[in-house]
Design an enzyme around this catalytic site. Structure first.
Site, PDB file in Angstrom:
ATOM      1  N   HIS A   7      38.978  45.125  44.382  1.00 26.28           N
ATOM      2  CA  HIS A   7      39.871  46.282  44.366  1.00 26.28           C
ATOM      3  C   HIS A   7      39.264  47.392  45.232  1.00 26.28           C
ATOM      4  CE1 HIS A   7      37.172  47.137  40.822  1.00 26.28           C
ATOM      5  NE2 HIS A   7      37.081  48.277  41.475  1.00 26.28           N
TER       6      HIS A   7
HETATM    7  C1  T46 Z   1      34.280  49.333  40.335  1.00 19.83           C
HETATM    8  C2  T46 Z   1      33.277  48.253  40.191  1.00 19.83           C
HETATM    9  C3  T46 Z   1      32.039  48.504  40.954  1.00 19.83           C
HETATM   10  C4  T46 Z   1      37.304  50.808  31.361  1.00 19.83           C
HETATM   11  O1  T46 Z   1      38.067  50.837  30.376  1.00 19.83           O
HETATM   12  N1  T46 Z   1      36.526  51.891  31.647  1.00 19.83           N
HETATM   13  C5  T46 Z   1      35.675  51.912  32.704  1.00 19.83           C
HETATM   14  O2  T46 Z   1      34.990  52.928  32.923  1.00 19.83           O
HETATM   15  C6  T46 Z   1      35.578  50.732  33.531  1.00 19.83           C
HETATM   16  C7  T46 Z   1      34.633  50.713  34.723  1.00 19.83           C
HETATM   17  C8  T46 Z   1      36.363  49.663  33.236  1.00 19.83           C
HETATM   18  N2  T46 Z   1      37.213  49.692  32.160  1.00 19.83           N
HETATM   19  C9  T46 Z   1      38.028  48.503  31.845  1.00 19.83           C
HETATM   20  C10 T46 Z   1      39.093  48.168  32.868  1.00 19.83           C
HETATM   21  C11 T46 Z   1      39.223  46.671  32.727  1.00 19.83           C
HETATM   22  O3  T46 Z   1      40.141  46.374  31.714  1.00 19.83           O
HETATM   23  O4  T46 Z   1      37.172  47.384  31.791  1.00 19.83           O
HETATM   24  C12 T46 Z   1      37.826  46.231  32.279  1.00 19.83           C
HETATM   25  C13 T46 Z   1      37.018  45.594  33.379  1.00 19.83           C
HETATM   26  O5  T46 Z   1      37.044  46.452  34.540  1.00 19.83           O
HETATM   27  P1  T46 Z   1      37.114  45.876  36.005  1.00 19.83           P
HETATM   28  O6  T46 Z   1      37.795  44.574  36.022  1.00 19.83           O
HETATM   29  O7  T46 Z   1      37.645  46.956  36.884  1.00 19.83           O
HETATM   30  O8  T46 Z   1      35.565  45.638  36.315  1.00 19.83           O
HETATM   31  P2  T46 Z   1      34.899  45.378  37.732  1.00 19.83           P
HETATM   32  O9  T46 Z   1      33.506  44.973  37.461  1.00 19.83           O
HETATM   33  O10 T46 Z   1      35.737  44.478  38.547  1.00 19.83           O
HETATM   34  O11 T46 Z   1      34.905  46.797  38.445  1.00 19.83           O
HETATM   35  C14 T46 Z   1      34.056  47.821  37.963  1.00 19.83           C
HETATM   36  C15 T46 Z   1      34.816  49.146  37.914  1.00 19.83           C
HETATM   37  O12 T46 Z   1      35.979  49.002  37.087  1.00 19.83           O
HETATM   38  C16 T46 Z   1      35.279  49.556  39.268  1.00 19.83           C
HETATM   39  O13 T46 Z   1      35.717  50.906  39.241  1.00 19.83           O
HETATM   40  O14 T46 Z   1      34.401  49.926  41.397  1.00 19.83           O
HETATM   41  O15 T46 Z   1      32.950  47.953  38.834  1.00 19.83           O
END
Ligand code: T46
Length: 140
Positions: A54
């Site tokens: 993303h």
């Molecule tokens: C990024 C990379 C480097 C939350 O509820 N609060 C939060 O602060 C974060 C970071 C995530 N979430 C929830 C959103 C999703 O339902 O946790 C779940 C997993 O998040 P995501 O799939 O976005 O995780 P990554 O590892 O793909 O991405 C994360 C960060 O979300 C993103 O901002 O830039 O790490």
């Protein structure tokens, strides 16, 4: 670094010899924004895991690999590059409009992230063609 809005960030590293290391991150100093959120990612024992995929519309972040290693792939509208994240005190600043993917995690990998804002679902661009349009639009 060749991807727009990305650059390496070095933290203050204090080597206390046999007593270990101390590494310091300070908002608006070596982290180039006021830190509003800190999160970490661990338990990356699945070698096939891929995270990220993303971009953000406004969020600024600095990522560190504070244990183990992983590969951070960064992309703007013109360039793509891979960075091996393996030094706990050297991170990557990622501004808005950077498509990023995290992969090739070592089993002991721990990722630490400092973010410029609270979590907001609407700041994510998770659709690749939409990211291309956003990035080409020159929005930062
Ligand atoms: C990024 C990379 C480097 C939350 O509820 N609060 C939060 O602060 C974060 C970071 C995530 N979430 C929830 C959103 C999703 O339902 O946790 C779940 C997993 O998040 P995501 O799939 O976005 O995780 P990554 O590892 O793909 O991405 C994360 C960060 O979300 C993103 O901002 O830039 O790490």
């Amino acid at each position: 670094m060749k991807v727009r809005n990305c650059r390496p960030i070095n933290l203050k590293f204090i080597n206390d010899g046999v007593d270990g290391n101390l590494v310091v991150a300070e908002g608006s100093r070596n982290i180039p924004f006021d830190i509003k959120r800190v999160y970490f990612i661990n338990n990356l024992s699945n070698k096939e895991a891929i995270r990220g995929k993303h971009a953000h519309k406004k969020l600024k972040q600095v990522l560190f690999c504070i244990n183990g290693s992983f590969v951070l792939t960064l992309e703007d509208s013109e360039n793509k590059e891979e960075v091996l994240m393996s030094k706990s005190h050297t991170g990557v600043y990622m501004g808005p409009g950077v498509w990023h993917t995290m992969s090739a995690f070592s089993p002991n990998c721990v990722i630490l992230v400092f973010a410029s804002d609270h979590y907001g679902k609407s700041d994510y661009i998770r659709d690749y063609p939409k990211f291309r349009m956003f990035a080409k639009g020159g929005q930062r």
